[in-house]
Design a protein around this motif. Structure first.
Motif, mmCIF file in Angstrom:
data_model
loop_
_atom_site.group_PDB
_atom_site.id
_atom_site.type_symbol
_atom_site.label_atom_id
_atom_site.label_comp_id
_atom_site.label_asym_id
_atom_site.label_seq_id
_atom_site.Cartn_x
_atom_site.Cartn_y
_atom_site.Cartn_z
ATOM 1 N N MET A 1 0.868 -1.186 0.000
ATOM 2 C CA MET A 1 0.000 0.000 0.000
ATOM 3 C C MET A 1 0.904 1.235 0.000
ATOM 4 N N ALA A 3 0.801 4.675 0.393
ATOM 5 C CA ALA A 3 -0.230 5.617 0.789
ATOM 6 C C ALA A 3 0.212 7.064 0.650
ATOM 7 N N VAL A 167 -2.918 7.905 7.555
ATOM 8 C CA VAL A 167 -3.030 6.441 7.645
ATOM 9 C C VAL A 167 -3.110 6.100 9.124
ATOM 10 N N ARG A 180 -12.818 3.088 9.040
ATOM 11 C CA ARG A 180 -13.814 3.101 7.961
ATOM 12 C C ARG A 180 -14.828 4.220 8.188
ATOM 13 N N ARG A 185 -7.550 5.569 5.661
ATOM 14 C CA ARG A 185 -6.940 4.302 5.279
ATOM 15 C C ARG A 185 -6.342 3.641 6.518
ATOM 16 N N ASP A 202 -6.743 -2.074 4.757
ATOM 17 C CA ASP A 202 -6.194 -1.731 3.437
ATOM 18 C C ASP A 202 -4.832 -2.384 3.237
#
Ligand SMILES: O=C(O)COP(=O)(O)O
Ligand SMILES: [Mg+2]
Length: 221
Positions: A1, A3, A167, A180, A185, A202
């Motif tokens: 990921m 980010a 994040v 969420r 993320r 994620d």
């Protein structure tokens, strides 16, 4: 990921710190005072993540006691735990170094925990995180408790960041639900108290050496 995070917020228990031994010790004192057989650390691990009220409700349920006593026992637990919050607690391998590296790279770091803010700060100081942390929001900071997204959003705001460029890292389904709901993320760590196999993050951070790469910072050099 990858980010490209502008800010990183961490859950505390089960994510940065293995705190179950001290939580279990404070809980055992309170249960013994009430004539209730203490829980094993394994039982306490299963109750982590929901804050002190959830811990005491769960403990009384496991011992088949009614929860009418939970309120004063929760206050007694918070006092006992605050008195000795970091005797046997340890930082997970590489956690302090990873947080320090983020701060050194100019990435604001926050803590969003269902622990009380005072005790969280005591643990952060004792284990070496405190100099690198820009904001701490606890379950008693006035924004409610996770999985309500408000404490995470407040922590992000305190860092001067936005949900989109942040994040969050956690160990528990409470953390995934919080992220969420906040539109943030989220990475899950498999070494805490939640069951990562049941989560849908994620990404999964196997260990803290992988964090710069997962945040898209490694390329930044
Ligand atoms: O207080 C707890 O139950 C755990 O708190 P956490 O949000 O740091 O995992
Ligand atoms: Mg946790």
């Amino acid at each position: 990921m990858n980010a490209g995070a502008r800010a990183v917020v961490f859950d505390l228990d089960g994510t940065l710190v293995d705190s179950v031994a001290d939580v279990a010790a404070a809980l055992a004192t309170v249960l013994r005072e009430a004539g209730i057989h203490p829980l094993s650390e394994a039982e306490v691990r299963g109750l982590m993540g929901h804050g002190a009220p959830g811990l005491l409700r769960g403990a009384l349920r496991l011992r088949c006691c009614d929860s009418t006593e939970a309120a004063w026992m929760t206050r007694r637990f918070l006092d006992r735990y605050a008195a000795a919050p970091a005797v046997r607690s340890t930082a997970y391998p590489g956690a302090v170094e990873a947080v320090a590296a983020l701060a050194a790279a100019g990435i604001p770091v926050g803590i969003c925990t269902n622990k009380t803010a005072w005790t969280a700060r005591a643990v952060l100081r004792a284990l070496g995180f405190a100099p690198h942390v820009g904001a701490v929001v606890g379950g008693d900071s006035g924004h409610g408790m996770k999985p309500d997204p408000a404490p995470l959003l407040a922590c992000i705001a305190d860092l001067g960041a936005t949900p989109e460029d942040t994040v969050y890292l956690g160990d528990h389904h409470v953390d995934i639900a919080t992220a969420r709901a906040a539109g943030v993320r989220v990475l899950a760590v498999p070494f805490g108290y939640g069951d990562v196999a049941m989560l849908e993050p994620d990404g999964i951070l196997a260990d803290y050496t992988a964090l710069p790469g997962m945040l898209g910072l490694a390329e930044a050099g």
